[in-house]
Design a protein around this motif. Structure first.
Motif, short mmCIF file in Angstrom:
data_model
loop_
_atom_site.label_atom_id
_atom_site.label_comp_id
_atom_site.label_asym_id
_atom_site.label_seq_id
_atom_site.Cartn_x
_atom_site.Cartn_y
_atom_site.Cartn_z
N UNK A 1 7.52 2.64 -1.74
CA UNK A 1 8.30 1.50 -1.29
C UNK A 1 7.36 0.30 -1.25
N UNK A 2 7.80 -0.84 -0.72
CA UNK A 2 7.02 -2.06 -0.80
C UNK A 2 7.02 -2.81 0.52
N UNK A 3 5.88 -3.39 0.85
CA UNK A 3 5.82 -4.37 1.93
C UNK A 3 6.26 -5.71 1.35
N UNK B 1 7.97 -7.13 6.50
CA UNK B 1 8.85 -5.98 6.66
C UNK B 1 8.75 -5.13 5.40
N UNK B 2 9.79 -4.37 5.06
CA UNK B 2 9.70 -3.55 3.85
C UNK B 2 11.04 -3.46 3.14
N UNK B 3 10.96 -3.05 1.88
CA UNK B 3 12.15 -2.70 1.13
C UNK B 3 11.80 -1.64 0.10
N UNK B 4 12.81 -0.86 -0.29
CA UNK B 4 12.63 0.12 -1.35
C UNK B 4 12.82 -0.53 -2.72
N UNK B 5 13.75 -1.46 -2.78
CA UNK B 5 14.02 -2.25 -3.98
C UNK B 5 14.83 -3.46 -3.52
#
Length: 306
Positions: free
Chosen positions: A117-119, A196-200
């Motif tokens: 995932x991504x910050x 925060x974060x997201x998967x896409x």
């Protein structure tokens, strides 16, 4: 509230009985979950898994929550809980706090076979801030000191890749306390930017908050994204019986097939997500060593700069 679907019950009836050797000593298992969202939603999202594990293992299973990440880390370090679903950085914190006394076994597997995932850093879309360069001198919030995507990864990348120390670059640096609190702070104008974060681009913290009606759609925009981060692991105390660790790990692996609808709730599935979670993949300590090293670097960097 305890419930389990008919599909899950049918699967359990065809699953070989798990070893019972450890159950006399561990009649109640507690698993901790982090404070990425409000407690009501956390408990609701994890209830299908809790109910499934209770049926599959034949012991009582309880969910442990805390007001911040450190509460869960300290609980596993103090032998108050057996298991925790941790992020990569909070796993590294638990590993350090226990001198290597925790064991990662599973991480989330996505439809395309990836486990990352991504910050991200977000701002209000109408703020005029479209990049980290625009955010200089503004109020920036990290999520929690033990958050991978909400602190460790963005902080590390800001110093080593973007070329600035957050404490010197932003006008104010603070901690929102959780990912949802970070996003809410941006929406309300308390923070100019937040991590925060997201998967896409279709699935992440602020997108889920839009889906739940917590914030209006189109108010929050992404202004920065990190390299891919390995998803955090299901983590066990190393001092537990090996059979317990393996039995619970096998049971968690079976959850998506045993209770597909429950797994969708647990994994925040949406029809719009092009790359949803589909199950779990085995991991080991070596997989997260770079996170342990990164946290040590951050600690040393902050100490030498103070």
């Amino acid at each position: 509230m305890r419930f389990i679907t008919a599909t899950a019950l049918a699967a359990l009836l065809t699953t070989p009985a798990l070893a019972d050797g450890w159950k006399d000593d561990y009649q109640v298992l507690k698993f901790g979950i982090l404070s990425g969202e409000n407690e009501k939603d956390r408990l609701m999202r994890n209830e299908p898994l809790r109910a499934y594990l209770e049926e599959a293992l034949g012991v009582e299973v309880e969910i442990f929550t805390a007001g911040n990440y450190d509460g869960v880390i300290q609980a596993i370090a103090a032998n108050q809980i057996e298991i925790a679903r941790l992020g990569s950085s909070s796993y590294a914190a638990a590993y350090t706090a226990t001198d290597g006394g925790v064991v990662p076994t599973l991480t989330t597997l996505k439809k395309d076979g990836t486990t990352g995932y991504y910050s991200i850093v977000v701002s209000r879309c109408d703020s005029g801030i479209t990049s980290l360069a625009d955010a200089k001198g503004k109020v920036h919030a990290f999520a929690d000191p033990d958050s991978t995507s909400g602190y460790a990864v963005p902080y590390f990348n800001m110093v080593t890749k973007e070329g600035f120390k957050p404490e010197d670059y932003f006008g104010t640096v603070t901690f929102g306390g959780s990912h949802e609190a970070d996003v809410t702070g941006v929406v309300n104008g308390t923070f100019d930017t937040a991590a925060t974060y997201q998967n896409n681009d279709a699935d992440g913290v602020y997108q889920r908050m839009e889906d739940k009606g917590m914030i209006e759609e189109g108010v929050v925009c992404k202004i920065w994204e990190s390299p891919e981060i390995t998803s955090g692991p299901w983590t066990f105390r190393k001092n537990l019986p090996e059979a317990l660790i393996e039995d619970v790990t096998v049971a968690i692996e079976g959850f998506p097939a045993a209770d597909p609808e429950g797994f969708k709730l647990y994994s925040s599935f949406t029809e719009e997500d092009p790359n949803p979670d589909t199950g779990f993949k085995r991991v080991d300590t070596e997989r997260y060593q770079w996170i342990v090293d990164m946290r040590a670097w951050i600690k040393a960097h902050r100490r030498s700069s103070s």
